[in-house]
Design an enzyme around this catalytic site. Structure first.
Site, PDB file in Angstrom:
ATOM      1  CD  GLU A  89      -2.875   0.883   2.317  1.00 41.06           C
ATOM      2  OE1 GLU A  89      -2.995  -0.091   3.187  1.00 41.06           O
ATOM      3  OE2 GLU A  89      -3.415   1.885   2.731  1.00 41.06           O
ATOM      4  CG  ASP A  90       1.641   3.107   3.399  1.00 37.65           C
ATOM      5  OD1 ASP A  90       0.414   3.308   2.563  1.00 37.65           O
ATOM      6  OD2 ASP A  90       1.491   2.771   4.379  1.00 37.65           O
TER       7      ASP A  90
END
Ligand code: MN
Length: 742
Positions: A89-90
């Protein structure tokens, strides 16, 4: 303010990592190496990133991993997943990278985690509890997803301080609606209590602070009291040879608050601010008897309150909780709750089923036990009828028994009745997809169209252009939608064959260099003694009636009466003058010679003219008319090759033709398109045609080869302008490389 040197930060990170290993109890070198790899990967991936609080970001996944193993009892795979849970996600790493490095299982769990956070965490509008539940159920496929998510949420709640107020409210509310009940349901007592306290802390800070303060202020008194209270119990149990520990725990702030609300009492009036817990170091065989003996010992010292006795040993709670509870009167005139359990029961009480199953098997098979436990949870989540479940009550919903939730590859959720199959799923996406379904990849595994879906399945429908709906499909679906669509499709299939037959027949004519002639076709059909036109064309489509048959029939006719057909036979003229350039010139010349213009109404067939099957001219197209021997005028597009041939040969039969302006009839026309295969493309095209442009689709064929996507759509349109605008819009769809009129 957060301030640590780089060295200190490194140390902090390393210490956390060691803590995880220690709490996991993992000794296997290979497993440890895997965890180390994940640790280094996470450190590297989140390098330079910081949380809002200023801490190095990687401390977050480390804390999550620690909670996962220490508080939930999860092992290697889960620890790895917890460490990597925010990477996709990051950071720039993809799921594929994770899969390559850590395998499919890990990648799948991370995928699940990433998905939930896409659905919840990034969604600004607040979601209904029902949605939460639906998503959760879909993730029941691997409960580790939920467990790690719980750990993630707990750490986020612990560090909520650094978030802006509205974020605090949103996260706290989600936790209240979803995560705390979930933790309760899974028997994760300590996580549940901590979550509930944190919810209160942010949602009702004053109440929280006031109770916290009073608890602290009264702590000394309470401790003194407890010491006096447990002394005789300790002495008596020792005398009987028990090994045990006595602990006490204050009631959680949130449960005190709830009690104050429910009973409308003040803090001072809550008598059971704490419970005394006696944990017996007793083996599995003797634990129950030991608990009962302890109970009897205690109640011989203190008088029990008869209506406050709970036996969770004979019948454990739904979430696995086992213990004896009693409330007794102390010598100082105060009721005290006493809980009696074995070490094993205590671990179950704190860590839920994970611990429960660890003890069910031998200690060595803890990992296998965990799998069993995961299965059990899955079962619980999926079977609403198992009466032990208060899961439903937690969410105050009852739809769940009759519904399942499956996902498209893009993560779109589709709700269907229980028992729904791959075929149901395909039809629920789109009828055109349903009709072409040959199977599906369910969670990446190939499955037949009859496969019954389970909640959480991710379904990629596989289609083939060669597929067509079959009668037996009616028995393979449960949804009304699929049933009615299959019925329609079966009719459509027959019709489609007829259409294919028509096209094929037109091809026969064109191959024979003949103008297509409806009269002749009728005669041919009669000659073959086939009463139904559909049957006739079906046989053409199936190749039962061949071009040779047609040719023989034409020859026969010609021989019979030397009719107009021979006049139209272009063969006698053809061969040399077939060059397109000269042909076009020829037509132009012929047109110029014609003084009259035929005004065409937008009707497909009138007494005087017919729209040619070969090129399907539309209003707006440049057209010419060609007078047939029987007097009917065939309308062709000026670009039509068959027309060109005919006109080049029979120049005198050409009529100028033009469309009239009025009318709103629809004409069949076709588009072919090429693109690269991308999921959702078909749907996007169909959406453009139907919802956006309101076009009637007659047929829609798609073929995919080596990621190249080729399609053909037959559409009803008003005129060439509309068709052009469809083509223009189609070209703008991402994934479409080419779109042309057929
Ligand atoms: Mn996280």
């Amino acid at each position: 303010m957060y301030q640590l040197s780089e060295e200190e930060e490194k140390k902090l990170v390393l210490n956390k990592y060691r803590q995880i290993l220690r709490h996991s109890g993992i000794t296997d070198t290979a497993k440890k190496a895997k965890i180390r790899k994940a640790f280094h990967f996470a450190v590297d991936a989140h390098k330079g990133m910081r949380r809002r609080s200023g801490e190095p970001y990687v401390l977050h996944p480390l804390e999550v991993a620690l909670i996962a193993t220490r508080d939930i009892g999860l092992k290697t795979t889960s620890i790895i997943c917890a460490l990597l849970h925010d990477v996709v996600e990051d950071t720039d790493y993809t799921l594929k990278d994770i899969e390559l490095m850590f395998g499919k299982k890990v990648a799948r769990i991370i995928d699940g985690l990433t998905k939930i956070s896409e659905i919840f965490d990034k969604n600004t509008s607040s979601l209904q509890a029902e949605n939460f539940r639906k998503i959760l159920l879909t993730l029941a496929d691997d409960v580790r997803v939920i467990l790690i998510k719980l750990a993630d949420r707990l750490h986020n709640m612990r560090t909520l301080q650094s978030m802006p107020h509205e974020k605090q409210m949103k996260i706290a509310s989600e936790t209240e609606i979803l995560y705390a009940p979930m933790a309760h349901r899974l028997g994760l007592f300590s996580i549940k209590s901590e979550l509930e306290d944190l919810i209160l802390k942010y949602k009702q800070p004053e109440a929280y602070q006031s109770i916290a303060t009073q608890l602290t202020e009264s702590e000394y008194q309470r401790k003194k009291f407890i010491t006096r209270f447990i002394q005789p119990i300790k002495r008596e149990l020792k005398k009987q040879g028990f090994k045990f520990t006595i602990a006490y725990r204050d009631k959680s702030i949130s449960s005190i608050w709830n009690k104050m609300q429910q009973k409308k009492v003040s803090f001072d009036e809550i008598y059971d601010l704490f419970a005394v817990r006696i944990i017996l170091d007793s083996d599995f065989k003797n634990e129950k008897a030991d608990c009962w003996r302890t109970y009897s010992t205690i109640t011989s010292i203190y008088v029990p309150k008869h209506d406050r006795f709970r036996d969770w040993i004979s019948v454990p709670k739904a979430n696995g909780y086992e213990a004896l509870h009693t409330t007794v009167m102390s010598k100082e005139g105060r009721w005290v709750e006493v809980q009696i359990r074995s070490t094993r029961m205590d671990e179950v009480a704190e860590k839920g089923y994970a611990a429960h199953w660890k003890y069910k098997g031998t200690v060595k098979t803890a990992e296998r036990g965990l799998d069993e436990w995961l299965n059990k949870i899955r079962e619980l989540l999926q079977n609403p009828n198992s009466d032990a479940l208060d899961f439903l009550d937690d969410f105050k919903l009852n739809l769940f028994s009759s519904e399942i939730y499956a996902f498209t590859p893009k993560g779109e959720m589709i709700t269907m009745p229980k028992g729904a199959t791959v075929l149901d799923f395909a039809f629920s996406i789109h009828s055109e997809i349903g009709k072409k379904t040959i199977g599906a990849k369910i969670n990446s595994k190939l499955c037949p169209i009859t496969q019954v879906l389970r909640s959480g399945d991710q379904v990629e429908v596989l289609t083939s252009n060669k597929q067509n709906p079959k009668e037996e499909w009616m028995d393979m679906v449960v949804t009304a939608r699929a049933k009615s669509q299959i019925k329609t499709a079966l009719k459509e299939v027959r019709k489609q064959y007829a259409n294919m037959g028509k096209i094929k027949l037109a091809q026969y004519f064109s191959d024979l260099k003949r103008e297509q002639d409806e009269e002749l076709i009728k005669n041919f059909q009669t000659y073959l003694e086939i009463p139904s036109s559909n049957d006739f064309y079906y046989r053409v489509a199936k190749g039962i009636i061949t071009q040779k048959d047609l040719k023989s029939f034409i020859d026969l006719k010609e021989k019979e009466n030397g009719s107009w057909l021979s006049n139209l036979n272009p063969f006698s003229f053809f061969g040399k003058s077939k060059e397109p350039n000269t042909l076009a010139d020829n037509i132009q010349q012929q047109l110029e010679k014609q003084p009259e213009t035929l005004m065409l109404t937008k009707g497909q067939k009138t007494a005087e003219h017919r729209v040619a099957e070969c090129c399907k001219p539309l209003p707006g197209d440049d057209v010419v008319g060609f007078i047939r021997a029987d007097g009917v005028i065939n309308i062709h597009r000026t670009t039509c090759e068959i027309a060109s041939n005919l006109m080049a040969t029979y120049g005198k039969n050409i009529v100028k033709a033009k469309w009239r302006e009025e009318g709103n009839l629809q004409f069949l026309s076709g588009i072919s398109f090429v693109g690269h295969d991308k999921f959702g493309l078909i749907r996007e095209i169909i959406e453009l045609l139907t919802s956006q442009m309101g076009i009637n689709i007659r047929s829609f064929d798609v073929e995919t080869h080596d990621e190249i996507f080729k399609g053909k759509a037959m559409l009803y349109v008003q005129d060439s302008k509309q068709l052009d605008s469809i083509i223009k819009k189609m070209k703008k769809i991402d994934g479409i490389n080419k779109a042309t009129r057929l």
